[in-house]
Design an enzyme around this catalytic site. Structure first.
Site, short mmCIF file in Angstrom:
data_model
loop_
_atom_site.label_atom_id
_atom_site.label_comp_id
_atom_site.label_asym_id
_atom_site.label_seq_id
_atom_site.Cartn_x
_atom_site.Cartn_y
_atom_site.Cartn_z
N GLY A 248 0.07 -6.86 5.55
CA GLY A 248 0.73 -5.70 4.96
C GLY A 248 1.95 -5.29 5.76
N GLY B 232 -22.42 0.78 -11.51
CA GLY B 232 -21.70 -0.15 -12.38
C GLY B 232 -20.90 0.55 -13.46
CG ASP C 270 -2.29 -0.60 0.87
OD1 ASP C 270 -2.69 -0.54 -0.29
OD2 ASP C 270 -2.91 -1.18 1.77
N GLY D 228 -6.05 -7.73 7.96
CA GLY D 228 -6.08 -7.41 9.38
C GLY D 228 -5.12 -8.23 10.22
CE LYS E 263 -11.10 -1.92 1.43
NZ LYS E 263 -9.70 -2.24 1.21
CG LEU E 264 -13.80 -0.70 -7.99
CD1 LEU E 264 -14.03 -1.71 -9.12
CD2 LEU E 264 -13.53 0.68 -8.56
N GLY F 204 -1.56 -8.94 11.68
CA GLY F 204 -0.36 -8.15 11.94
C GLY F 204 -0.69 -6.81 12.54
#
Lengths: 222, 222
Positions: free
Chosen positions: A191, A66, A8, A169, A61-62, A171
């Site tokens: 991540g 549509g 990220d 989620g 994260k659309l 770590g």
């Protein structure tokens, strides 16, 4: 292989080094919108060359109609295997159109069923049953359920037997490696625990070993 | 001025021509994620130079944890005045962090309260009261409510007297210019009706005239 590594907040050169080094240890890589915006829509294509056999997931994260989700996906679809969208936008005029478009292009749709932060309890969780209901009809390839919500993973696993469950989620956000797998997730997304480690490869291997150890325990095979 | 023009599926050169031509007629411009992904994060900066006095809104439809929304916003924040996020992600660990970040940078937060496509009725609408509740606490500068849902605009107007209401859905999605303004919206967002018109400037002027005509009628001032 049960580990997906989230890229990220890395620079392009760090991400390149990381994906090369983890290729073969991680099943796949999740590239977030921050990375794509900072490094350009073709940045996924460059990374993918470092490990073409991995599963490449665009975490866009659309969350739109549509028509717009397809426009956004089209900017990156050739460089990834899967695209993440939000369940809360519903099917009609939204996820149904996106899934049709991804199907036509041989790509996988992954849908967020709920999230892990405290705010998710204010809104997202209240419609979790509605989202599970629409996922049963939509049948996307994958579903995102946070590793910090093991009871929710168990519900998704039992309600959506045909879907691949991806659990972020692990770590930095608090879940231990293997926790989500034990409740039925197929992949854990890790991540910062790996990407910010002094030795990401050694850390990734340790995470995989912890996943295996936890799975042996929870499946009673120790 | 009550018109905001949405730039979603234009090329950079067409968008440049359009924003130059509409500067002074439109109060602002909304740049969608498809445009930003295709043309790069600095594409907003180039457009803005064509009409610096307009209100520039980045329609990122942010829907993630605060940490990620801030990372995404940081890629474009210097080139726009406002950023759009989804109410669905809740306050804690999400919109509260984003708003704090935008406040610190002198930028406006605009939050989607519900959407206009049929799928919005499957999920989003069920939590509309919860989202109105969190917006009352959050007090963002702006709120998005579709022009195709006039009764919902009226509720948002009465529940959120201090917020600026932006209403998309005028034109291609079916609402007539002025409809949303009559129910309490401050701006109507128009996309394809103007951007795909043979003469966008003439069409934009016609839209503004229709808004004024409709407002005169609904306010009983004709």
């Amino acid at each position: 292989m049960t580990l997906i590594v989230a890229v990220d907040d890395l620079t392009a050169s760090d991400a390149m080094r990381l994906t090369t080094s983890l290729c073969g240890v991680a099943r796949g890589f999740k590239i977030g919108l921050p990375y794509i915006l900072r490094n350009g829509a073709d940045s996924a294509s460059l990374l993918r060359k470092e490990c073409p056999q991995a599963l490449w997931v665009a975490d866009l994260k659309l969350a739109d109609i549509g028509y717009v989700m397809k426009l956004v996906a089209s900017a990156i679809i050739n460089d990834v295997d899967a695209v993440i969208a939000h369940g809360f936008v519903g099917l009609r005029g939204a996820l149904d159109e996106l899934k049709e478009y991804l199907d036509e292009n041989g790509k996988k749709l992954v849908v967020v069923a709920t999230m892990s932060h405290p705010g998710a309890r204010e809104v997202y969780d209240k419609v979790f049953p509605d989202i599970i209901g629409l996922l049963k009809r939509l049948q996307p390839w994958g579903v995102v359920v946070p590793a910090t919500r093991p009871e929710t993973i168990a519900v998704a696993r039992s309600e959506l037997p045909g879907s691949t469950i991806l659990s972020p989620g692990v770590g930095a956000q608090g879940a231990r490696p293997g926790t989500a797998l034990c409740r039925g997730a197929d992949y854990e997304i890790v991540g910062r625990l790996i990407t910010r480690a002094p030795d990401p490869l050694a850390t990734a291997r340790r995470v995989v070993a912890e996943q295996e150890e936890m799975l042996r325990k929870c499946k009673g095979l120790k």
